[in-house]
Design an enzyme around this catalytic site. Structure first.
Site, PDB file in Angstrom:
ATOM      1  CB  CYS A 126      -0.858  -0.207   1.239  1.00  0.00           C
ATOM      2  SG  CYS A 126      -2.401   0.986   0.977  1.00  0.00           S
ATOM      3  CB  ALA A 127       0.798   4.359   1.816  1.00  0.00           C
TER       4      ALA A 127
END
Length: 338
Positions: A126-127
């Site tokens: 993800c991030a």
């Protein structure tokens, strides 16, 4: 009477040591998303229990317990500086909302650089891609992240080529993935690369997840990622395409149903969906074919029932949009149902 002498047991051959386990390090930090951490770790721990060879450590920049985004406190094994000397196999970096805003916990970027310098490969969930990029690991590379943040990642790091719709992207030995469930897809792909498809398939069965979604697969279905158009006629067309992908959805046929010219129809599609009528229909048909193949249909049947036509047309579409052949896609999904 003397007791009989016990028979001498044959001396067993000394056990030969197997290959050393692959050292896998998860870098936890304040505010990290819990499932970004636990999802991939479940894959690797399940792989180890089923016969794979991973030695898993969870560390933080300073060795202190971290509080994840959900409020759950996570006790780590060590500080980054205390990870045993020697090369590492894999480093995993989870995501956090703060990373997308350019706010990095103290020591995080230095920790990423330190661990990456010792590791064969580095992966983010993800991030976590923002941490890899912030540490300078993604300069000039291809990558992805959660669909909400792909534009931000691309704007902040202009040398980086961001794939806004992939589940995960590999560039050399750097791996980036989309949202939390895509971290599981990525971890399964890494297990398959390390230990083979049979073990990865067993892990997928153990966790009751797909084995595994190809990295190029879209993060969301076409209808789910297409804003609902305000135009009534266009809404009806989109519903009709989704309901029966194999029907005649040529520009002429769609324009006739909408009561507009093909040129005006193209303008409406571009304005409300961001693509052409042909592009939208192709995307819906591709997803329909994916679903049919995952449920055991043959390549020929999937091509015919979705309106794509021939096996070769379906093959070209899969390679162009997903980077895999229909047969390979079917094999990856359908084996989990056996």
């Amino acid at each position: 009477m003397p007791l009989p002498r016990p028979s001498r047991l044959p001396r067993s051959a000394p056990e030969r040591p197997g290959p050393a386990p692959r050292t896998l390090v998860m870098l936890a930090f304040e505010g990290a998303r819990l499932l970004d951490i636990t999802g991939p770790l479940e894959v690797f721990s399940s792989a180890t229990r089923l016969g794979g060879r991973y030695a898993i450590q969870v560390c933080s920049p300073d060795g202190r317990t971290v509080t994840t985004a959900s409020g759950t406190r996570l006790v780590v094994d060590a500080a980054v500086a205390d990870i045993a000397a020697g090369p590492l196999d894999t480093v995993l970096v989870p995501g956090a909302e703060e990373l997308t805003q350019g706010r990095f916990p103290p020591g995080l970027l230095d920790s990423v650089r330190t661990l990456a310098g010792r590791s064969r490969r580095v992966a983010s969930v993800c991030a976590g891609a923002f941490a890899l990029a912030g540490a300078g690991l993604l300069d000039g590379r291809r990558a992805t992240t959660h669909w909400r943040h792909t534009a931000t990642l691309a704007a902040r790091h202009p040398t980086l080529t961001v794939d806004p719709d992939a589940l995960y992207v590999r560039d050399g030995e750097l791996f980036t993935s989309a949202g939390v469930s895509a971290g599981i897809d990525l971890a399964l792909a890494l297990v398959e690369a390390d230990e083979g498809s049979d073990l990865a398939r067993e892990v997928a069965r153990d966790l009751v997840v797909f084995m595994q979604r190809p990295g190029g697969q879209s993060q969301f279905s076409v209808p789910a990622r297409t804003p609902r158009p305000r135009h009534d006629v266009l809404r009806a067309l989109l519903d009709a395409i989704a309901a029966d992908p194999a029907a005649d959805h040529s520009n002429t046929a769609l324009a006739t149903r909408a009561g507009v010219s093909p040129r005006h129809l193209t303008r409406l599609f571009r304005e409300h969906t961001g693509t052409t009528p042909t592009g939208y229909v192709e995307a819906v048909r591709l997803e329909a074919a994916q679903s049919l193949l995952a449920n055991g249909e043959t390549v020929t049947a999937a091509a015919r029932r979705t309106g794509i036509g021939s096996d070769e047309s379906l093959r070209r579409l899969f390679l162009r949009r997903l980077g895999v052949t229909p047969s390979a896609y079917r094999s990856r999904f359908h084996t989990t149902t056996r």
